[in-house]
Scaffold this motif. Structure first.
Motif, PDB file in Angstrom:
ATOM      1  N   GLU B  10       0.466  -0.820   0.014  1.00  0.00           N
ATOM      2  CA  GLU B  10      -0.260   0.032  -0.468  1.00  0.00           C
ATOM      3  C   GLU B  10       0.854   0.965  -0.525  1.00  0.00           C
ATOM      4  O   GLU B  10       1.554   1.297   0.997  1.00  0.00           O
ATOM      5  CB  GLU B  10      -1.245   0.015   0.968  1.00  0.00           C
ATOM      6  CG  GLU B  10      -1.596   1.394   1.611  1.00  0.00           C
ATOM      7  CD  GLU B  10      -2.856   1.568   0.647  1.00  0.00           C
ATOM      8  OE1 GLU B  10      -2.097   2.319  -0.371  1.00  0.00           O
ATOM      9  OE2 GLU B  10      -4.158   0.519   0.108  1.00  0.00           O
ATOM     10  N   ASP B  11       0.307   2.375  -0.671  1.00  0.00           N
ATOM     11  CA  ASP B  11       1.866   3.114  -1.081  1.00  0.00           C
ATOM     12  C   ASP B  11       0.987   4.778  -0.973  1.00  0.00           C
ATOM     13  O   ASP B  11       1.363   5.351   0.036  1.00  0.00           O
ATOM     14  CB  ASP B  11       1.933   3.253  -2.554  1.00  0.00           C
ATOM     15  CG  ASP B  11       1.059   3.773  -3.426  1.00  0.00           C
ATOM     16  OD1 ASP B  11      -0.124   3.256  -3.425  1.00  0.00           O
ATOM     17  OD2 ASP B  11       1.186   5.044  -3.999  1.00  0.00           O
ATOM     18  N   THR B  12      -0.737   4.692  -0.225  1.00  0.00           N
ATOM     19  CA  THR B  12      -1.536   5.705   0.329  1.00  0.00           C
ATOM     20  C   THR B  12      -0.933   5.400   2.445  1.00  0.00           C
ATOM     21  O   THR B  12      -1.602   4.514   2.684  1.00  0.00           O
ATOM     22  CB  THR B  12      -2.490   5.914  -0.117  1.00  0.00           C
ATOM     23  OG1 THR B  12      -2.972   5.484  -1.374  1.00  0.00           O
ATOM     24  CG2 THR B  12      -3.211   6.526   0.471  1.00  0.00           C
ATOM     25  N   TYR B  17      -1.983   4.075   7.635  1.00  0.00           N
ATOM     26  CA  TYR B  17      -2.584   4.287   8.770  1.00  0.00           C
ATOM     27  C   TYR B  17      -3.799   4.428   9.614  1.00  0.00           C
ATOM     28  O   TYR B  17      -3.668   3.158  10.464  1.00  0.00           O
ATOM     29  CB  TYR B  17      -2.265   5.967   8.803  1.00  0.00           C
ATOM     30  CG  TYR B  17      -2.709   7.094  10.160  1.00  0.00           C
ATOM     31  CD1 TYR B  17      -2.258   6.037  11.325  1.00  0.00           C
ATOM     32  CD2 TYR B  17      -3.519   6.836  10.425  1.00  0.00           C
ATOM     33  CE1 TYR B  17      -2.297   6.755  12.303  1.00  0.00           C
ATOM     34  CE2 TYR B  17      -5.036   6.758  11.857  1.00  0.00           C
ATOM     35  CZ  TYR B  17      -3.652   7.545  12.753  1.00  0.00           C
ATOM     36  OH  TYR B  17      -4.604   7.383  13.921  1.00  0.00           O
ATOM     37  N   LEU B  18      -4.676   3.317   8.493  1.00  0.00           N
ATOM     38  CA  LEU B  18      -6.433   2.872   8.864  1.00  0.00           C
ATOM     39  C   LEU B  18      -6.373   1.502   8.997  1.00  0.00           C
ATOM     40  O   LEU B  18      -6.676   0.849  10.293  1.00  0.00           O
ATOM     41  CB  LEU B  18      -7.677   3.192   8.050  1.00  0.00           C
ATOM     42  CG  LEU B  18      -7.663   4.540   8.038  1.00  0.00           C
ATOM     43  CD1 LEU B  18      -8.837   5.117   6.851  1.00  0.00           C
ATOM     44  CD2 LEU B  18      -8.157   4.321   9.144  1.00  0.00           C
ATOM     45  N   VAL B  19      -4.880   1.283   8.516  1.00  0.00           N
ATOM     46  CA  VAL B  19      -5.232  -0.412   8.281  1.00  0.00           C
ATOM     47  C   VAL B  19      -4.221  -0.851   9.620  1.00  0.00           C
ATOM     48  O   VAL B  19      -5.056  -1.841  10.423  1.00  0.00           O
ATOM     49  CB  VAL B  19      -4.538  -0.661   7.620  1.00  0.00           C
ATOM     50  CG1 VAL B  19      -3.830  -1.930   7.396  1.00  0.00           C
ATOM     51  CG2 VAL B  19      -4.843  -0.696   6.239  1.00  0.00           C
ATOM     52  N   LYS B  20      -3.298   0.212   9.984  1.00  0.00           N
ATOM     53  CA  LYS B  20      -2.732  -0.630  11.358  1.00  0.00           C
ATOM     54  C   LYS B  20      -3.586  -0.103  12.450  1.00  0.00           C
ATOM     55  O   LYS B  20      -3.396  -0.825  13.328  1.00  0.00           O
ATOM     56  CB  LYS B  20      -1.618   0.464  10.882  1.00  0.00           C
ATOM     57  CG  LYS B  20       0.002   0.054  10.560  1.00  0.00           C
ATOM     58  CD  LYS B  20       1.291   0.915  10.766  1.00  0.00           C
ATOM     59  CE  LYS B  20       1.488   0.320   9.767  1.00  0.00           C
ATOM     60  NZ  LYS B  20       3.178   1.303  10.075  1.00  0.00           N
ATOM     61  N   ARG B  21      -4.274   0.741  12.420  1.00  0.00           N
ATOM     62  CA  ARG B  21      -4.922   1.555  13.447  1.00  0.00           C
ATOM     63  C   ARG B  21      -6.281   0.685  13.398  1.00  0.00           C
ATOM     64  O   ARG B  21      -6.384  -0.608  15.630  1.00  0.00           O
ATOM     65  CB  ARG B  21      -5.856   2.377  13.379  1.00  0.00           C
ATOM     66  CG  ARG B  21      -5.729   3.615  14.132  1.00  0.00           C
ATOM     67  CD  ARG B  21      -6.919   4.631  13.885  1.00  0.00           C
ATOM     68  NE  ARG B  21      -7.904   4.402  14.278  1.00  0.00           N
ATOM     69  CZ  ARG B  21      -8.669   5.763  15.394  1.00  0.00           C
ATOM     70  NH1 ARG B  21      -8.608   6.952  14.959  1.00  0.00           N
ATOM     71  NH2 ARG B  21     -10.613   5.215  14.882  1.00  0.00           N
ATOM     72  N   ASP B 121     -16.327   5.479   2.906  1.00  0.00           N
ATOM     73  CA  ASP B 121     -16.704   5.621   4.164  1.00  0.00           C
ATOM     74  C   ASP B 121     -15.603   5.242   5.491  1.00  0.00           C
ATOM     75  O   ASP B 121     -15.588   3.492   5.295  1.00  0.00           O
ATOM     76  CB  ASP B 121     -18.084   5.253   4.237  1.00  0.00           C
ATOM     77  CG  ASP B 121     -17.987   4.908   5.954  1.00  0.00           C
ATOM     78  OD1 ASP B 121     -18.870   6.319   6.201  1.00  0.00           O
ATOM     79  OD2 ASP B 121     -18.719   4.621   6.390  1.00  0.00           O
ATOM     80  N   PHE B 122     -15.271   6.159   6.277  1.00  0.00           N
ATOM     81  CA  PHE B 122     -14.579   5.309   7.594  1.00  0.00           C
ATOM     82  C   PHE B 122     -15.037   4.265   8.150  1.00  0.00           C
ATOM     83  O   PHE B 122     -14.299   3.233   8.460  1.00  0.00           O
ATOM     84  CB  PHE B 122     -14.492   7.149   8.523  1.00  0.00           C
ATOM     85  CG  PHE B 122     -13.722   6.475   9.689  1.00  0.00           C
ATOM     86  CD1 PHE B 122     -12.214   6.700   9.578  1.00  0.00           C
ATOM     87  CD2 PHE B 122     -13.829   6.209  10.909  1.00  0.00           C
ATOM     88  CE1 PHE B 122     -11.219   6.077  10.321  1.00  0.00           C
ATOM     89  CE2 PHE B 122     -13.217   5.884  11.699  1.00  0.00           C
ATOM     90  CZ  PHE B 122     -11.842   5.977  11.589  1.00  0.00           C
ATOM     91  N   THR B 123     -16.165   4.584   8.784  1.00  0.00           N
ATOM     92  CA  THR B 123     -16.514   3.183   9.239  1.00  0.00           C
ATOM     93  C   THR B 123     -16.595   1.955   8.488  1.00  0.00           C
ATOM     94  O   THR B 123     -16.382   0.550   8.914  1.00  0.00           O
ATOM     95  CB  THR B 123     -17.851   3.185   9.857  1.00  0.00           C
ATOM     96  OG1 THR B 123     -17.724   4.454  10.580  1.00  0.00           O
ATOM     97  CG2 THR B 123     -18.494   2.242  10.728  1.00  0.00           C
TER      98      THR B 123
END
Lengths: 151, 149
Positions: B10-12, B17-21, B121-123
């Motif tokens: 993933e380059d974005t 960050y989201l996946v790690k979270r 969507d974030f959720t």
């Protein structure tokens, strides 16, 4: 024209496993219509419109196939091989759902292009959880291949 | 057997960050390895370049592969994974925001196991990542690694 895009084809010869899967999918609120065929030959008949399924509109393919391995007449790996060899069905999502613990079955299934391989949980609760995740993943999250248009 | 590592290509930075979270939240963060372009993904898998010392008998349980990547595209990475004995059975999930039908067809034709469109969507994105992690790490069975001849 009936739409079978929300149909799950379950290929399973053991009646108690069929009942268990049906119940788990219902509990998981998977709305898809479940079509059950009892052996590999009937699975092929259903998909390609042969035998007792002659005359079925074969342009209507299931959204997902849950395939047992050990079955009478034609086994699961052979069904998978024929699905992948036919241009109308080669990209259909196929999940092996089996109690087989043989490593060579797992490797053979991936070699033939299975999408995923799930071992049946013996425990009821675990099986329900597994089916819920399986249903949510393949019927919700996964983007299926576009339908192959009739020639 | 079940695998232990998910390779995320993933380059974005936002998506990483989201996946790690999410993986931190579901206690799978130690099972996540991130590379940021297609060339590094191949280096990781085949033990070359910056990953020359990696033990390549240890393959990830699954690769989450973006399509639009710097250096080598996701589809090319997938092609090379399927062409190599060491990785041809490795589950690969395309994780992309592409809406192009051609990408979907090509991914499946090259042997992707699954294709997931990144929810905007974030959720929904959070739920998707959770399901992806649980499904491929805890439910899906893997073939045993091949022994070297």
């Amino acid at each position: 024209m009936s739409d079978t895009s929300e149909t799950i084809l379950l290929v399973e010869d053991n009646p108690s496993d069929v009942a268990l899967t049906q119940r788990a999918l219902q509990r998981a609120s998977i709305a898809s219509k479940l079509v059950v065929v009892e052996d590999g030959q009937e699975a092929l008949d259903y998909l390609f419109g042969g035998g007792m399924h002659a005359g079925r509109d074969v342009s209507q393919l299931p959204a997902l196939i849950l395939l047992d391995l050990k079955m009478p007449k034609v086994d699961g790996l052979e069904v998978l091989r024929r699905i992948r060899a036919n241009k109308h069905t080669r990209r259909l999502p196929v999940i092996i759902l089996t109690s087989s613990k043989e490593e060579q079955d797992v490797a053979a299934a991936y070699d033939l292009g299975v999408n995923s391989y799930i071992r049946k949980q013996v425990d009821f609760v675990q099986f329900d959880t597994a089916m819920k995740l399986l249903g949510a993943y393949w019927q919700g999250l996964n983007e299926p291949p576009p339908k192959v248009r009739s020639q | 057997m079940k695998g232990t590592t998910i390779l995320l290509v993933e380059d974005t930075a936002d998506d990483e960050y989201l996946v790690k979270r999410v993986f931190t939240k579901i206690n799978l963060i130690n099972n996540l390895f991130v590379v940021r372009d297609g060339a590094e993904a191949l280096d990781y898998l085949f033990g070359t370049g910056a990953h020359a010392n990696r033990d390549t008998t240890q393959m990830p349980a699954v690769v989450f592969l973006d399509l639009k990547l710097p250096k080598i595209s996701g589809l090319e990475v997938l092609r090379r994974i399927r062409a190599d004995e060491r990785t041809k059975l490795l589950p690969v999930v395309i994780l992309s925001s592409s809406q192009e039908e051609q990408d979907l067809i090509q991914s499946y034709s090259l042997g992707a196991n699954s294709y997931v469109r990144k929810p905007v969507d974030f959720t929904e994105f959070t739920e998707a990542v959770q399901q992806l992690g649980f499904y491929w790490l805890l439910l899906n069975e893997l073939p045993l690694p091949r022994r070297r001849e």
